[in-house]
Design a protein around this motif. Structure first.
Motif, PDB file in Angstrom:
ATOM      1  N   TYR A   1       0.819  -1.222   0.000  1.00  0.00           N
ATOM      2  CA  TYR A   1       0.000   0.000   0.000  1.00  0.00           C
ATOM      3  C   TYR A   1       0.850   1.269   0.000  1.00  0.00           C
ATOM      4  CZ  TYR A   1      -3.932  -3.051   0.896  1.00  0.00           C
ATOM      5  OH  TYR A   1      -4.882  -4.033   0.773  1.00  0.00           O
TER       6      TYR A   1
ATOM      7  N   VAL B   1      -0.996  -4.218  -6.859  1.00  0.00           N
ATOM      8  CA  VAL B   1      -2.432  -4.474  -6.775  1.00  0.00           C
ATOM      9  C   VAL B   1      -2.684  -5.952  -6.468  1.00  0.00           C
ATOM     10  CG1 VAL B   1      -4.547  -4.550  -8.152  1.00  0.00           C
ATOM     11  CG2 VAL B   1      -3.101  -2.515  -8.217  1.00  0.00           C
TER      12      VAL B   1
ATOM     13  N   ARG C   1      -1.911  -6.589  -2.824  1.00  0.00           N
ATOM     14  CA  ARG C   1      -2.945  -6.026  -1.946  1.00  0.00           C
ATOM     15  C   ARG C   1      -4.103  -7.008  -1.786  1.00  0.00           C
ATOM     16  NH1 ARG C   1      -3.182   0.415  -3.773  1.00  0.00           N
ATOM     17  NH2 ARG C   1      -0.984   0.808  -3.317  1.00  0.00           N
ATOM     18  N   ALA C   2      -4.386  -7.720  -2.880  1.00  0.00           N
ATOM     19  CA  ALA C   2      -5.485  -8.694  -2.801  1.00  0.00           C
ATOM     20  C   ALA C   2      -5.119  -9.857  -1.882  1.00  0.00           C
ATOM     21  CB  ALA C   2      -5.828  -9.206  -4.197  1.00  0.00           C
ATOM     22  N   GLU C   3      -3.832 -10.104  -1.699  1.00  0.00           N
ATOM     23  CA  GLU C   3      -3.390 -11.213  -0.853  1.00  0.00           C
ATOM     24  C   GLU C   3      -3.121 -10.779   0.583  1.00  0.00           C
ATOM     25  OE1 GLU C   3      -0.835 -13.910  -2.991  1.00  0.00           O
ATOM     26  OE2 GLU C   3      -2.743 -13.893  -4.078  1.00  0.00           O
TER      27      GLU C   3
ATOM     28  N   VAL D   1     -10.570  -2.751  -6.514  1.00  0.00           N
ATOM     29  CA  VAL D   1      -9.395  -3.452  -7.051  1.00  0.00           C
ATOM     30  C   VAL D   1      -8.125  -2.895  -6.423  1.00  0.00           C
ATOM     31  CG1 VAL D   1      -8.068  -3.970  -9.126  1.00  0.00           C
ATOM     32  CG2 VAL D   1     -10.575  -3.926  -9.231  1.00  0.00           C
TER      33      VAL D   1
ATOM     34  N   THR E   1      -7.640  -1.379  -3.704  1.00  0.00           N
ATOM     35  CA  THR E   1      -7.494  -1.516  -2.255  1.00  0.00           C
ATOM     36  C   THR E   1      -7.317  -2.986  -1.874  1.00  0.00           C
ATOM     37  OG1 THR E   1      -8.957   0.394  -2.100  1.00  0.00           O
ATOM     38  CG2 THR E   1      -8.431  -0.677  -0.050  1.00  0.00           C
ATOM     39  N   GLY E   2      -7.410  -3.873  -2.864  1.00  0.00           N
ATOM     40  CA  GLY E   2      -7.160  -5.283  -2.583  1.00  0.00           C
ATOM     41  C   GLY E   2      -8.411  -6.133  -2.480  1.00  0.00           C
ATOM     42  N   TYR E   3      -9.493  -5.687  -3.128  1.00  0.00           N
ATOM     43  CA  TYR E   3     -10.760  -6.425  -3.061  1.00  0.00           C
ATOM     44  C   TYR E   3     -11.272  -6.783  -4.456  1.00  0.00           C
ATOM     45  CZ  TYR E   3     -10.756  -4.933   1.814  1.00  0.00           C
ATOM     46  OH  TYR E   3     -10.414  -4.729   3.116  1.00  0.00           O
ATOM     47  N   PRO E   4     -10.467  -7.521  -5.232  1.00  0.00           N
ATOM     48  CA  PRO E   4     -10.900  -7.854  -6.595  1.00  0.00           C
ATOM     49  C   PRO E   4     -12.145  -8.750  -6.613  1.00  0.00           C
ATOM     50  CG  PRO E   4      -8.904  -9.051  -6.022  1.00  0.00           C
ATOM     51  CD  PRO E   4      -9.143  -8.066  -4.929  1.00  0.00           C
TER      52      PRO E   4
ATOM     53  N   ARG F   1      -9.054 -13.533 -12.957  1.00  0.00           N
ATOM     54  CA  ARG F   1      -8.755 -13.992 -11.605  1.00  0.00           C
ATOM     55  C   ARG F   1      -9.870 -14.879 -11.078  1.00  0.00           C
ATOM     56  NH1 ARG F   1      -5.497 -11.868  -7.164  1.00  0.00           N
ATOM     57  NH2 ARG F   1      -6.655 -12.520  -5.356  1.00  0.00           N
TER      58      ARG F   1
ATOM     59  N   ASN G   1      -2.120   6.334   3.713  1.00  0.00           N
ATOM     60  CA  ASN G   1      -0.818   6.980   3.877  1.00  0.00           C
ATOM     61  C   ASN G   1      -1.012   8.495   3.822  1.00  0.00           C
ATOM     62  OD1 ASN G   1       1.586   4.958   3.942  1.00  0.00           O
ATOM     63  ND2 ASN G   1       0.185   4.119   2.428  1.00  0.00           N
TER      64      ASN G   1
END
Lengths: 476, 257
Positions: A376, A399, A402-404, B47, B49-52, B93, B184
């Motif tokens: 991040y 990216v 981040r998903a992991e 996506v 932020t890590g939520y695909p 994915r 951040n």
């Protein structure tokens, strides 16, 4: 998608080396951000390198083709890494060297420490090496009474200052020359008390300080920029000549190399020796390129050991998206263009690999959970991708990681709720009408609760308009 | 030409003027604008932020809603970047190859405003009038994901009355980065401070960009400083005409009196 494979390669071990953040990036970054001297040093250094590098890259008419070639060689190498490493081992052995395989930092440190002891030495000189920084070799050597001496000027500054490197190529980038003068006056026993802060004077002082070490130390430890599988040749590129002294003067030379540094053929060096100096130091050619193949009787070190280090790399290779990070040739171009690195400095990344490449490499080597804030530490502006001489798509890996990464529970709930709402236009329209954030939070949203208070600490929120676009459209 | 508007959730909710200006501009140029009302959000925030997996339903919706249209435009470089480069990735994915290839097709015919005008509609002088000193922030995703190059600047140079001031270090990120600005916040603020310093150095009275998100960030900072520089979306400048300028001044006079 996290998959667990029984018997698959493991990540770098805890408790040894320098790959893990001591604290999350936002907290560590705050120290760099609050240090105006550091900000000035970094801004000056990165701006200078950016300009130099941009100018010499512009001279090369086929730079994009060179990048593509570098990327292709690396992709090919990764696709047949085991085969190439075995070929390298055979070639090094045939040339009179000895190859050691280290699954992780602990094993690598044990191998190197054992070799130094077997040579009967209590001091080693070191060529600047990221791999040995990664595994914490200096600490391991000191723990058994062996003194490591860094011979790269910047590494020496860091070592004498009891500091940590903050840049891949310019480890002391966060220091200015006045600070360096102070460190030398304090830490070099035989230094001229009239030392000035002229760069040439400082370099000469370091040279005098190191000369005796070069001539009296029997064992050297180096890293490697490249290893050629077909010939067993190792290569180190550098600017100062200290590397060449280390590589040629001692009786025993121990090279610690990440397994991803192998290239298939001698011919492949042609590509990387053009890409690396222009992307990293902004030079057309680096001043010193040293290559050696095994041992040559009567010339140079008479014992050569190559330690092939995994320490999480096989685990990175197993990740289809993330494996590109292993293409990295440690040029640090991504650091020099990164707006986040420029303002926070390398220490904020908590790892020997700072900047954009560190933000993708460190979490992969350790497992994402152990460096969860690093993916991040980027605004995804993409400057690193454009600058990378081997075209590593760092934003896409960020990216992906981040998903992991483990997610805070409240954030995950909010994200799921938002996705559900946005998948139902009627709910979405209702939410739009309700979401008068600034009205909830007072004038210009200055009183938003955490975590949104981070926004309002320095920025006003826009006044929400009386009518959304879709309301306007429906009425027109 | 019949053009579908992808308004983007941010413009719809907080910056409707940018979207209305897009409609006004395209209609003035003689095109038909349609607004598929079942659209919501491209899912970029999820996506990035890590939520695909959560974004997947938004990708499905986007593909379903925009599949019937030959040309789609959005007043946002980053949302177009998401449609063009992230939707297929999210679908793959999840193992949905059919969705991925449909998303790719839609990505190929989805344009950021300056791309639509210059590449598809082949116009750089849109007949606009905007008598202000303007500096332009190119925005990272327009610049590096879409490679729009100097298209926005070519459009702005053709605007009558507009004085274009070059922004120092224009290609440096403003520090927004979606949830980066929250996660951040301190680093984001430091990046914003440098962007604002450069904007102020131009002595422009308007800072323009093609992305509402970057404008919200830069505008939020300038507002806090009370710097007196307005942030305006590229679409609003291109939609402005001499008639509107006169009408606007008239309206302001009436309000004052």
């Amino acid at each position: 998608m996290t998959r667990t494979f029984l018997g698959m390669p493991t990540t770098a071990p805890r408790g040894v080396g320098h790959l893990r953040e001591g604290e999350p990036f936002p907290a560590a970054a705050r120290r760099g951000l609050a240090d105006p001297q550091l900000r000035r040093n970094l801004r000056h250094a990165t701006t200078t390198i950016r300009a130099k590098s941009g100018a010499v890259i512009a001279e090369v008419p086929d730079w994009q083709q060179l990048r593509a070639a570098g990327s292709a060689v690396k992709a090919d190498t990764m696709a047949r890494l085991p085969e190439l490493l075995e070929q390298l081992e055979a070639a090094v052995t045939a040339a009179g060297g000895t190859v050691h395989w280290a699954v992780d930092a602990v094993e690598a440190n044990r191998i190197v420490t054992g070799l130094v002891r077997a040579a009967g030495a209590d001091r080693v000189m070191k060529v600047k090496s990221m791999a040995t920084q990664e595994i914490g070799l200096n600490e391991a050597l000191e723990a058994v009474g062996i003194e490591p001496v860094e011979t790269d000027l910047a590494e020496l500054i860091v070592q004498l200052g009891r500091d940590k490197p903050s840049h891949i190529l310019v480890p002391a980038i966060h220091r200015n020359r006045a600070e360096i003068r102070e460190i030398f006056l304090r830490e070099m026993p035989d230094v001229d008390p009239g030392l000035t802060d002229e760069p040439a004077v400082l370099a000469a002082a370091a040279r005098r300080h190191l000369r005796e070490t070069f001539l009296s130390t029997r064992v050297a430890v180096s890293g490697a920029n490249f290893a050629v599988a077909e010939t067993g040749t190792l290569a180190v590129v550098e600017s100062e000549g200290n590397g060449r002294m280390c590589l040629t003067l001692p009786e025993t030379l121990i090279t610690v190399m990440g397994i991803e540094k192998v290239v298939p053929t001698w011919r492949d060096l042609e590509v990387f020796l053009q890409l690396l100096p222009r992307a990293s130091t902004g030079e057309r050619m680096n001043p010193y390129t040293s290559m050696w193949t095994g041992v040559t009787p009567g010339d140079g070190p008479q014992a050569f050991h190559l330690v092939l280090l995994d320490n999480g790399r096989s685990a990175v290779l197993a990740d289809e998206v993330g494996r590109q990070a292993l293409h990295c040739i440690r040029c640090s171009a991504c650091l020099n263009v990164c707006p986040v690195y420029e303002r926070t400095g390398g220490h904020a990344y908590g790892s020997v690999y700072p900047g954009p490449i560190g933000a993708v490499l460190s979490p992969q080597l350790t497992g994402v959970a152990d460096n969860a804030s690093l993916p991040y530490a980027s605004s995804l502006c993409g400057a690193c991708y454009d600058a990378c001489p081997v075209m590593i798509d760092i934003p896409s890996i960020l990216v992906h990681l981040r998903a992991e990464a483990p997610h805070p529970r409240a954030e995950a709930a909010a994200m799921a709720a938002a996705a559900y709402t946005m998948d139902h236009p009627a709910l979405y329209a209702a939410a739009q009408r309700a979401a008068k954030l600034s009205r909830l939070a007072g004038p210009r949203g200055r009183g938003l609760p955490p975590p949104l208070s981070g926004w309002t600490a320095s920025r006003d929120l826009p006044e929400p308009p009386p009518q959304t676009f879709r309301q306007w459209w429906a009425q027109r | 030409m019949r053009i579908a508007l992808f308004v983007t959730c941010l413009a719809d909710t907080l910056f409707p003027e940018a979207a209305r200006a897009t409609v006004r501009l395209l209609e003035r140029l003689g095109h038909e604008v349609v607004f598929p009302e079942d659209q919501t959000c491209c899912g970029q925030m999820h996506v990035n932020t890590g939520y695909p997996d959560e974004a997947l339903r938004l990708v499905r919706r986007h593909v379903r809603v925009f599949a019937p249209f030959e040309v789609v435009v959005a007043p946002s470089g980053s949302c177009v970047g998401s449609v063009r480069h992230q939707h297929a990735m999210v679908a793959r994915r999840a193992g949905d190859e059919r969705l991925a290839s449909r998303a790719e097709e839609i990505g190929r015919r989805t344009y950021e405003l300056s791309e639509l005008l210059v590449d598809v509609l082949r116009v750089t002088d849109v007949g606009a009038y905007f008598p202000h000193r303007v500096t332009y922030h190119p925005t990272c995703h327009s610049l590096r994901m879409l490679r729009v190059g100097d298209k926005p600047l070519r459009l702005l140079r053709a605007v009558r009355g507009l004085e274009l001031a070059e922004l120092p270090e224009a290609e440096q990120c403003c520090g927004f980065g979606g949830t980066f600005a929250v996660k951040n916040a301190d680093t984001s603020t430091a990046m914003l401070a440098d962007k604002m310093r450069n904007v102020l150095a131009t002595r422009a009275d308007v800072c323009a960009a093609g992305d509402a998100s970057c404008l919200m960030h830069i505008g939020g900072g300038l507002s806090r400083l009370r710097a007196g520089v307005r942030t305006v979306h590229l679409a609003e400048i291109l939609a402005s005409t001499e008639d509107e300028d006169r009408a606007g001044k008239q309206a302001r006079r009436e309000v004052r009196s």
